[in-house]
Write an enzyme that holds these catalytic residues in place. Structure first.
Site, PDB file in Angstrom:
ATOM      1  N   HIS A   1       0.316 -15.943 -38.037  1.00 34.48           N
ATOM      2  CA  HIS A   1       1.321 -16.943 -37.670  1.00 34.48           C
ATOM      3  C   HIS A   1       2.063 -16.424 -36.445  1.00 34.48           C
ATOM      4  O   HIS A   1       2.397 -15.239 -36.351  1.00 34.48           O
ATOM      5  CB  HIS A   1       2.286 -17.159 -38.838  1.00 34.48           C
TER       6      HIS A   1
ATOM      7  N   CYS B   1       5.983 -22.993 -42.246  1.00 34.58           N
ATOM      8  CA  CYS B   1       5.014 -22.298 -41.377  1.00 34.58           C
ATOM      9  C   CYS B   1       3.797 -21.803 -42.138  1.00 34.58           C
ATOM     10  O   CYS B   1       2.770 -21.471 -41.527  1.00 34.58           O
ATOM     11  CB  CYS B   1       5.689 -21.144 -40.650  1.00 34.58           C
TER      12      CYS B   1
ATOM     13  N   ASN C   1       6.440 -20.788 -31.380  1.00 31.00           N
ATOM     14  CA  ASN C   1       6.154 -20.930 -32.808  1.00 31.00           C
ATOM     15  C   ASN C   1       5.971 -22.416 -33.122  1.00 31.00           C
ATOM     16  O   ASN C   1       6.932 -23.178 -33.067  1.00 31.00           O
ATOM     17  CB  ASN C   1       7.322 -20.335 -33.613  1.00 31.00           C
TER      18      ASN C   1
HETATM   19  O1  UT7 Z   1       8.255 -19.191 -38.416  1.00 30.25           O
HETATM   20  C1  UT7 Z   1       9.285 -18.938 -39.318  1.00 30.25           C
HETATM   21  C2  UT7 Z   1       9.634 -17.568 -39.311  1.00 30.25           C
HETATM   22  N1  UT7 Z   1      10.618 -17.245 -38.291  1.00 30.25           N
HETATM   23  C3  UT7 Z   1      10.671 -16.023 -37.835  1.00 30.25           C
HETATM   24  O2  UT7 Z   1       9.848 -15.219 -38.208  1.00 30.25           O
HETATM   25  C4  UT7 Z   1      11.813 -15.597 -36.926  1.00 30.25           C
HETATM   26  C5  UT7 Z   1      12.305 -14.237 -37.345  1.00 30.25           C
HETATM   27  N2  UT7 Z   1      13.402 -13.739 -36.557  1.00 30.25           N
HETATM   28  C6  UT7 Z   1      13.254 -13.358 -35.252  1.00 30.25           C
HETATM   29  O3  UT7 Z   1      12.188 -13.507 -34.685  1.00 30.25           O
HETATM   30  C7  UT7 Z   1      14.410 -12.708 -34.559  1.00 30.25           C
HETATM   31  O4  UT7 Z   1      15.395 -12.370 -35.512  1.00 30.25           O
HETATM   32  C8  UT7 Z   1      15.057 -13.592 -33.450  1.00 30.25           C
HETATM   33  C9  UT7 Z   1      14.082 -13.692 -32.275  1.00 30.25           C
HETATM   34  C10 UT7 Z   1      15.355 -14.973 -33.989  1.00 30.25           C
HETATM   35  C11 UT7 Z   1      16.336 -12.942 -32.940  1.00 30.25           C
HETATM   36  O5  UT7 Z   1      16.073 -11.640 -32.473  1.00 30.25           O
HETATM   37  P1  UT7 Z   1      17.041 -10.452 -32.912  1.00 30.25           P
HETATM   38  O6  UT7 Z   1      16.537  -9.256 -32.217  1.00 30.25           O
HETATM   39  O7  UT7 Z   1      17.056 -10.434 -34.426  1.00 30.25           O
HETATM   40  O8  UT7 Z   1      18.437 -10.872 -32.294  1.00 30.25           O
HETATM   41  P2  UT7 Z   1      19.826 -11.123 -33.052  1.00 30.25           P
HETATM   42  O9  UT7 Z   1      19.777 -12.378 -33.838  1.00 30.25           O
HETATM   43  O10 UT7 Z   1      20.205  -9.851 -33.734  1.00 30.25           O
HETATM   44  O11 UT7 Z   1      20.795 -11.330 -31.821  1.00 30.25           O
HETATM   45  C12 UT7 Z   1      21.097 -10.249 -30.929  1.00 30.25           C
HETATM   46  C13 UT7 Z   1      21.998 -10.788 -29.846  1.00 30.25           C
HETATM   47  C14 UT7 Z   1      23.206 -11.569 -30.378  1.00 30.25           C
HETATM   48  O12 UT7 Z   1      24.314 -11.278 -29.542  1.00 30.25           O
HETATM   49  P3  UT7 Z   1      25.472 -10.296 -30.072  1.00 30.25           P
HETATM   50  O13 UT7 Z   1      25.989 -10.922 -31.341  1.00 30.25           O
HETATM   51  O14 UT7 Z   1      24.788  -8.989 -30.291  1.00 30.25           O
HETATM   52  O15 UT7 Z   1      26.430 -10.309 -28.935  1.00 30.25           O
HETATM   53  C15 UT7 Z   1      22.792 -13.016 -30.168  1.00 30.25           C
HETATM   54  O16 UT7 Z   1      23.894 -13.863 -29.979  1.00 30.25           O
HETATM   55  O17 UT7 Z   1      21.250 -11.702 -29.006  1.00 30.25           O
HETATM   56  C16 UT7 Z   1      22.005 -12.925 -28.892  1.00 30.25           C
HETATM   57  N3  UT7 Z   1      21.053 -14.006 -28.730  1.00 30.25           N
HETATM   58  C17 UT7 Z   1      20.601 -14.436 -27.540  1.00 30.25           C
HETATM   59  N4  UT7 Z   1      20.885 -14.033 -26.290  1.00 30.25           N
HETATM   60  C18 UT7 Z   1      20.246 -14.664 -25.277  1.00 30.25           C
HETATM   61  C19 UT7 Z   1      20.452 -14.745 -29.709  1.00 30.25           C
HETATM   62  N5  UT7 Z   1      19.636 -15.644 -29.147  1.00 30.25           N
HETATM   63  C20 UT7 Z   1      19.702 -15.470 -27.810  1.00 30.25           C
HETATM   64  C21 UT7 Z   1      19.087 -16.095 -26.713  1.00 30.25           C
HETATM   65  N6  UT7 Z   1      19.397 -15.673 -25.478  1.00 30.25           N
HETATM   66  N7  UT7 Z   1      18.197 -17.103 -26.852  1.00 30.25           N
END
Ligand code: UT7
Length: 319
Positions: free
Chosen positions: A246, A113, A276
């Site tokens: 980004h 990225c 993204n």
């Molecule tokens: O360009 C390269 C750089 N990339 C980035 O900068 C991405 C950086 N990371 C992020 O933007 C965030 O970490 C994410 C958007 C990927 C995830 O958000 P988060 O607030 O960190 O969520 P999480 O991974 O902590 O997941 C929270 C919950 C989980 O459920 P449990 O384990 O708490 O029951 C996930 O399974 O949300 C669940 N979850 C979803 N639920 C519905 C994860 N993805 C989804 C989804 N729909 N698409």
């Protein structure tokens, strides 16, 4: 050593938009979850016959038109992508052929990225030194090809697209400074490990990400590198006219803007409709803000990005 400046921008998005509602029909997720956690409502997905070089071709032609240059003028192509058409030749060479450019160097940059910032920084050195007079710099991605569409943690985040700029020599500095970094010790938190050996694909063909680790890394790295770019030019956040970040997650963008003391109306975002697009996200956002007249001559613009590697960087421009 002279200077270079961006003389024209261009962008291209595939025809097909894929909304959160459509993804809801395929996997267990919701528009509410995706939008509140990321700021994304929709993204574009390339047709199966469209490759990274095809998206790049449209964006490049638009940038060349905006700069008033033709294929005969372009004497360098630097193309950033993590989703090349082929292992080789480079996507830059395939683009060169499609554009009808027949002289100068053409090569790809792989910094995920952050690739567009790496690519502009390299092209700037060629143009500022006088070695090239008209550089085409492109970020182009078909990230939809790298996604496991059954993995809700990643498939909702990314989209396809391309953005391009033309760099030309300038008496006054357009690109004020660039600040690039990498830390390979963090390679495991965002990776696509598939590789071909003896004609067989080994390891994982799909993108894998530890979302929380990347989030934390991104917030810290972007704050540091934005401050580094400002300090190198004797500036502070309130001097900026525009932040063109980004487009990975609106919460990361807001965290960076808050640290810089920038209000929301100074931040260019395309995330809601594009997701993204990796190396394409910064030039897509830049093109949007140039074409709709937000970015005006004389404005001070800060570009920033972070991505797999991990890699990160920032660049200050005087438009
Ligand atoms: O360009 C390269 C750089 N990339 C980035 O900068 C991405 C950086 N990371 C992020 O933007 C965030 O970490 C994410 C958007 C990927 C995830 O958000 P988060 O607030 O960190 O969520 P999480 O991974 O902590 O997941 C929270 C919950 C989980 O459920 P449990 O384990 O708490 O029951 C996930 O399974 O949300 C669940 N979850 C979803 N639920 C519905 C994860 N993805 C989804 C989804 N729909 N698409």
């Amino acid at each position: 050593m002279g200077h270079s400046r961006i003389a024209g921008t261009g962008a291209y998005l595939p025809a097909k938009a894929l909304t959160n509602q459509e993804i809801e029909q395929r996997i267990e997720t919701s528009d509410e979850w995706i939008f509140s956690r990321t700021g994304i409502r929709s993204r574009f997905v390339a047709d199966e016959n469209e490759q990274a070089s095809d998206l790049a071709l449209h964006a490049s032609r638009r940038a060349m038109d905006a700069a008033g240059v033709t294929a005969d003028d372009v004497d360098l192509i630097v193309l950033a992508t993590s989703t090349p058409d082929l292992i080789f030749p480079s996507t830059a060479c395939l683009l060169q052929q499609k554009l009808g450019v027949t002289h100068g160097a053409a090569f790809d940059i792989q910094a995920a990225c952050t690739g567009f910032l790496y690519a502009v920084s390299i092209a700037d050195k060629f143009v500022a030194s006088g070695q090239c007079k008209c550089a085409l710099v492109v970020g182009t991605e078909v990230f939809s090809r790298l996604l496991d569409w059954s993995d809700r943690r990643t498939c909702v985040l990314f989209g396809d697209g391309a953005g391009a700029v033309i760099l030309r020599p300038s008496a006054e500095p357009g690109i004020l400074s660039s600040h690039l970094h990498a830390d390979g010790r963090q390679s495991h938190i965002l990776e696509a490990t598939g590789y071909v050996q003896d004609g067989v694909l080994h390891d994982h063909a799909f993108l894998h990400m530890d979302g929380q680790a990347v989030f934390k890394f991104a917030v810290r790295a972007l704050e540091d590198v934005c401050n580094e770019a400002l300090a190198a030019n004797g500036l502070v956040g309130s001097d900026l006219d525009w932040l063109v970040p980004h487009q990975a997650n609106v919460r990361i963008i807001q965290a960076t803007a808050n640290k810089l003391g920038l209000p929301a109306d100074k931040i260019v975002t395309t995330l809601e409709t594009q997701g993204n697009t990796s190396a394409a996200s910064v030039p897509l956002a830049l093109d949007a803000a140039v074409r709709d007249g937000r970015i005006q001559p004389g404005h001070l613009v800060l570009l920033e990005a972070v991505g797999a590697g991990m890699t990160w960087g920032a660049m200050l421009l005087r438009w």
